[in-house]
Scaffold this motif. Structure first.
Motif, PDB file in Angstrom:
ATOM      1  N   LEU A 141     -41.609   5.718 -74.922  1.00  0.00           N
ATOM      2  CA  LEU A 141     -41.810   6.955 -74.172  1.00  0.00           C
ATOM      3  C   LEU A 141     -40.726   8.008 -74.431  1.00  0.00           C
ATOM      4  N   PRO A 142     -39.434   7.647 -74.487  1.00  0.00           N
ATOM      5  CA  PRO A 142     -38.436   8.692 -74.813  1.00  0.00           C
ATOM      6  C   PRO A 142     -38.655   9.365 -76.167  1.00  0.00           C
ATOM      7  N   PRO A 143     -38.910   8.619 -77.277  1.00  0.00           N
ATOM      8  CA  PRO A 143     -39.178   9.340 -78.529  1.00  0.00           C
ATOM      9  C   PRO A 143     -40.452  10.182 -78.481  1.00  0.00           C
ATOM     10  N   ILE A 144     -41.457   9.767 -77.707  1.00  0.00           N
ATOM     11  CA  ILE A 144     -42.650  10.604 -77.542  1.00  0.00           C
ATOM     12  C   ILE A 144     -42.272  11.888 -76.816  1.00  0.00           C
ATOM     13  N   LEU A 145     -41.416  11.763 -75.812  1.00  0.00           N
ATOM     14  CA  LEU A 145     -40.935  12.941 -75.078  1.00  0.00           C
ATOM     15  C   LEU A 145     -40.170  13.875 -76.002  1.00  0.00           C
ATOM     16  N   ALA A 146     -39.336  13.296 -76.862  1.00  0.00           N
ATOM     17  CA  ALA A 146     -38.609  14.114 -77.831  1.00  0.00           C
ATOM     18  C   ALA A 146     -39.578  14.786 -78.807  1.00  0.00           C
ATOM     19  N   ASP A 161     -37.269  -4.589 -65.026  1.00  0.00           N
ATOM     20  CA  ASP A 161     -36.553  -5.669 -65.700  1.00  0.00           C
ATOM     21  C   ASP A 161     -35.301  -5.049 -66.288  1.00  0.00           C
ATOM     22  N   ASP A 162     -34.163  -5.665 -66.064  1.00  0.00           N
ATOM     23  CA  ASP A 162     -32.896  -5.051 -66.478  1.00  0.00           C
ATOM     24  C   ASP A 162     -32.845  -4.802 -67.980  1.00  0.00           C
ATOM     25  N   ASN A 163     -33.260  -5.761 -68.783  1.00  0.00           N
ATOM     26  CA  ASN A 163     -33.199  -5.589 -70.231  1.00  0.00           C
ATOM     27  C   ASN A 163     -34.137  -4.482 -70.710  1.00  0.00           C
ATOM     28  N   ASP A 164     -35.336  -4.446 -70.141  1.00  0.00           N
ATOM     29  CA  ASP A 164     -36.289  -3.412 -70.534  1.00  0.00           C
ATOM     30  C   ASP A 164     -35.783  -2.028 -70.134  1.00  0.00           C
ATOM     31  N   GLU A 165     -35.284  -1.918 -68.924  1.00  0.00           N
ATOM     32  CA  GLU A 165     -34.788  -0.616 -68.477  1.00  0.00           C
ATOM     33  C   GLU A 165     -33.600  -0.166 -69.320  1.00  0.00           C
ATOM     34  N   ALA A 220     -32.883   4.453 -75.433  1.00  0.00           N
ATOM     35  CA  ALA A 220     -33.747   5.311 -76.254  1.00  0.00           C
ATOM     36  C   ALA A 220     -33.726   6.745 -75.744  1.00  0.00           C
ATOM     37  N   ALA A 221     -33.685   6.909 -74.413  1.00  0.00           N
ATOM     38  CA  ALA A 221     -33.634   8.253 -73.846  1.00  0.00           C
ATOM     39  C   ALA A 221     -32.343   8.965 -74.231  1.00  0.00           C
ATOM     40  N   ALA A 222     -31.220   8.239 -74.168  1.00  0.00           N
ATOM     41  CA  ALA A 222     -29.943   8.845 -74.566  1.00  0.00           C
ATOM     42  C   ALA A 222     -29.930   9.175 -76.048  1.00  0.00           C
ATOM     43  N   GLU A 223     -30.479   8.276 -76.876  1.00  0.00           N
ATOM     44  CA  GLU A 223     -30.501   8.494 -78.326  1.00  0.00           C
ATOM     45  C   GLU A 223     -31.293   9.745 -78.703  1.00  0.00           C
ATOM     46  N   HIS A 224     -32.361  10.025 -77.979  1.00  0.00           N
ATOM     47  CA  HIS A 224     -33.218  11.160 -78.309  1.00  0.00           C
ATOM     48  C   HIS A 224     -32.922  12.399 -77.469  1.00  0.00           C
ATOM     49  N   VAL A 275     -33.052  12.929 -74.162  1.00  0.00           N
ATOM     50  CA  VAL A 275     -33.982  13.248 -73.072  1.00  0.00           C
ATOM     51  C   VAL A 275     -33.660  12.434 -71.817  1.00  0.00           C
ATOM     52  N   ALA A 276     -32.416  12.002 -71.686  1.00  0.00           N
ATOM     53  CA  ALA A 276     -32.049  11.126 -70.572  1.00  0.00           C
ATOM     54  C   ALA A 276     -32.344  11.762 -69.217  1.00  0.00           C
ATOM     55  N   ASP A 277     -32.224  13.087 -69.120  1.00  0.00           N
ATOM     56  CA  ASP A 277     -32.468  13.755 -67.844  1.00  0.00           C
ATOM     57  C   ASP A 277     -33.954  13.982 -67.578  1.00  0.00           C
ATOM     58  N   ARG A 278     -34.806  13.565 -68.515  1.00  0.00           N
ATOM     59  CA  ARG A 278     -36.251  13.779 -68.368  1.00  0.00           C
ATOM     60  C   ARG A 278     -37.033  12.464 -68.319  1.00  0.00           C
ATOM     61  N   VAL A 279     -36.336  11.327 -68.259  1.00  0.00           N
ATOM     62  CA  VAL A 279     -36.969  10.012 -68.154  1.00  0.00           C
ATOM     63  C   VAL A 279     -36.621   9.436 -66.788  1.00  0.00           C
ATOM     64  N   HIS A 280     -37.640   9.075 -66.010  1.00  0.00           N
ATOM     65  CA  HIS A 280     -37.443   8.683 -64.614  1.00  0.00           C
ATOM     66  C   HIS A 280     -38.123   7.334 -64.356  1.00  0.00           C
ATOM     67  N   LEU A 281     -37.335   6.327 -63.992  1.00  0.00           N
ATOM     68  CA  LEU A 281     -37.853   4.990 -63.717  1.00  0.00           C
ATOM     69  C   LEU A 281     -37.940   4.788 -62.211  1.00  0.00           C
ATOM     70  N   LEU A 282     -39.168   4.681 -61.696  1.00  0.00           N
ATOM     71  CA  LEU A 282     -39.361   4.574 -60.251  1.00  0.00           C
ATOM     72  C   LEU A 282     -39.520   3.146 -59.762  1.00  0.00           C
ATOM     73  N   GLY A 283     -39.703   2.181 -60.682  1.00  0.00           N
ATOM     74  CA  GLY A 283     -39.892   0.798 -60.263  1.00  0.00           C
ATOM     75  C   GLY A 283     -41.261   0.589 -59.642  1.00  0.00           C
ATOM     76  N   PRO A 284     -41.473  -0.574 -58.981  1.00  0.00           N
ATOM     77  CA  PRO A 284     -42.785  -0.848 -58.372  1.00  0.00           C
ATOM     78  C   PRO A 284     -43.025   0.064 -57.176  1.00  0.00           C
ATOM     79  N   ARG A 285     -44.271   0.506 -57.017  1.00  0.00           N
ATOM     80  CA  ARG A 285     -44.629   1.401 -55.914  1.00  0.00           C
ATOM     81  C   ARG A 285     -45.950   0.943 -55.309  1.00  0.00           C
ATOM     82  N   ASP A 286     -46.123   1.214 -54.009  1.00  0.00           N
ATOM     83  CA  ASP A 286     -47.412   0.939 -53.380  1.00  0.00           C
ATOM     84  C   ASP A 286     -48.221   2.217 -53.177  1.00  0.00           C
ATOM     85  N   ASP A 287     -47.740   3.324 -53.753  1.00  0.00           N
ATOM     86  CA  ASP A 287     -48.469   4.604 -53.673  1.00  0.00           C
ATOM     87  C   ASP A 287     -48.802   5.119 -55.063  1.00  0.00           C
TER      88      ASP A 287
END
Length: 415
Positions: free
Chosen positions: A233-238, A256-260, A266-270, A272-284
């Motif tokens: 997703l970060p390189p797609i954003l870039a 998952d810690d490793n995945d995140e 990847a976001a820092a490399e491209h 776009v770190a300020d444009r990638v947002h990880l919300l975790g599990p949600r019920d909404d």
């Protein structure tokens, strides 16, 4: 084994409480009751199955999370959740549970390993034994793993009364390419509960992310596992940025810690770190999805992906990898932009920009009505499950007809 049980099994479900009133008792076996596609689709069936007199209990095999975050839904609809980790004591504990619970059906979602569990169910004299294939499992395996899988498949063939797949390709890849010659096999599509997707949320994605009113808001829903390829997703954003499109991406799903860490790297490399947002599990999830301009689903391994079905049902343009289950959805509903699985990020980015046009041109109410008349509507899934569950109940008990639109599936799948 009862010290870990959650729900009615914890207070003595057993032979003495078995009623001969036309009800049906089902034991579902899954890895865990977490916020994954299989688990969410299963939980969505529970209120309708309960209303039809079907009591659903769960066994979870994971030693990681216990009953799991969806256990409350099982208990609310008259069931229970019993964690039984896969260790040396599992066979005996499972057989003891079968003797106490006396289910009419054991329904297992464990690919070919289901054969082991269904053999135990056969020993426990359970009349209906269902194996359910959920993914296009065509991964490369070592010789040892292939041999193990072959043994499990033979056990499955010897013990299953019904063999289900969420799509034709799930049965082809997971069970056998000649599955159509086995009368026990049928495609049972995942039903999707639109009511859940229309529940309101108190959160506004643009406020959460800091996205401007003209920024493209991309959402991706899926658990943090390697096959979901969230790090794409970060390189797609870039790539969108390079094409002159300002965008943000929101990732929703169990973390998952490793995945995140890989996503953030990847976001820092491209840049776009300020444009990638990880919300975790949600019920909404539905309320958040409805605010998306486009959904991106880069997963390379699926069966019938809910991460594609959900936004399509809401009229949101969706970009997904070229997989059999994705093509199956595209045969029935508009709004999917299919990209080669190994396409470069720039190709994905161009597809994302294009798919946003579908969202702008689609009325959500029209998309919802179209979905409700499709074979993916939850009512069709409920009717088919009930028909399978009640098929071998004692004579004289009421039966439930198979959903009418199931008859269309083979023709659509072979186009």
């Amino acid at each position: 084994m009862r010290e870990d049980a959650v729900g009615s099994a914890d207070v003595g479900v057993g032979p003495g409480s078995r009623a001969d009133d036309g009800s049906c008792r089902v034991l579902r076996v899954l890895g865990e009751l977490n916020f994954g596609g299989t688990e969410m689709r299963t939980a969505e069936l529970l209120p309708r199955l309960a209303a039809a007199g079907t009591e659903v209990h769960f066994v979870t095999l994971s030693d990681r999370i216990g009953p799991g975050p969806l256990a409350e839904a099982a208990v609310r609809h008259g069931g229970s959740v019993i964690p039984i980790p896969l260790d040396a004591r599992f066979p005996l504990r499972f057989l003891r549970l079968l003797r106490r619970l006396r289910p009419d059906v054991v329904h297992v979602d464990c690919a070919n390993f289901s054969g082991v569990l269904l053999c135990l169910a056969l020993l426990g004299r359970v009349p209906t034994r269902v194996a359910h294939f959920r993914g296009d499992d065509n991964q490369h395996r070592s010789l040892r793993r292939r041999a193990q899988r072959w043994v499990w498949r033979q056990l499955l063939r010897a013990s299953a009364t019904d063999i289900l797949g969420v799509s034709p390709s799930a049965l082809t890849c997971g069970y056998h390419r000649a599955w159509r010659d086995d009368p026990r096999c049928q495609v049972v599509l995942n039903g999707l509960d639109l009511d859940r997707l229309h529940r309101p949320t108190g959160h506004h994605l643009r406020a959460l992310t800091g996205a401007g009113p003209d920024d493209l808001l991309c959402v991706s829903v899926g658990r943090a596992s390697p096959e979901k390829r969230r790090w794409l997703l970060p390189p797609i954003l870039a790539g969108l940025r390079d094409q002159g499109v300002d965008a943000h991406v929101v990732l929703i799903g169990p973390s998952d810690d490793n995945d995140e860490a890989r996503v953030r790297a990847a976001a820092a490399e491209h840049g776009v770190a300020d444009r990638v947002h990880l919300l975790g599990p949600r019920d909404d999830v539905g309320g958040l999805l409805r605010q998306a301009d486009v959904v991106v689903h880069p997963s390379c391994l699926e069966g019938l992906p809910g991460g594609v079905l959900e936004p399509i049902a809401l009229g949101i343009g969706t970009v997904a990898a070229d997989l059999p289950g994705v093509r199956f959805i595209d045969e029935h509903l508009p709004g999917v932009t299919i990209v080669d699985t190994d396409a470069a990020p720039a190709v994905w980015a161009a597809a994302v920009a294009s798919a946003a046009g579908h969202t702008m041109a689609t009325d959500p109410d029209t998309a919802g009505r179209r979905f409700q008349s499709s074979p993916f509507a939850i009512e069709a899934a409920v009717e088919t499950h009930l028909a399978i569950y009640r098929r071998r109940l004692p004579e004289g008990l009421p039966s439930v007809p198979v959903a009418k639109n199931r008859s269309r599936l083979p023709a659509a799948s072979e186009r």
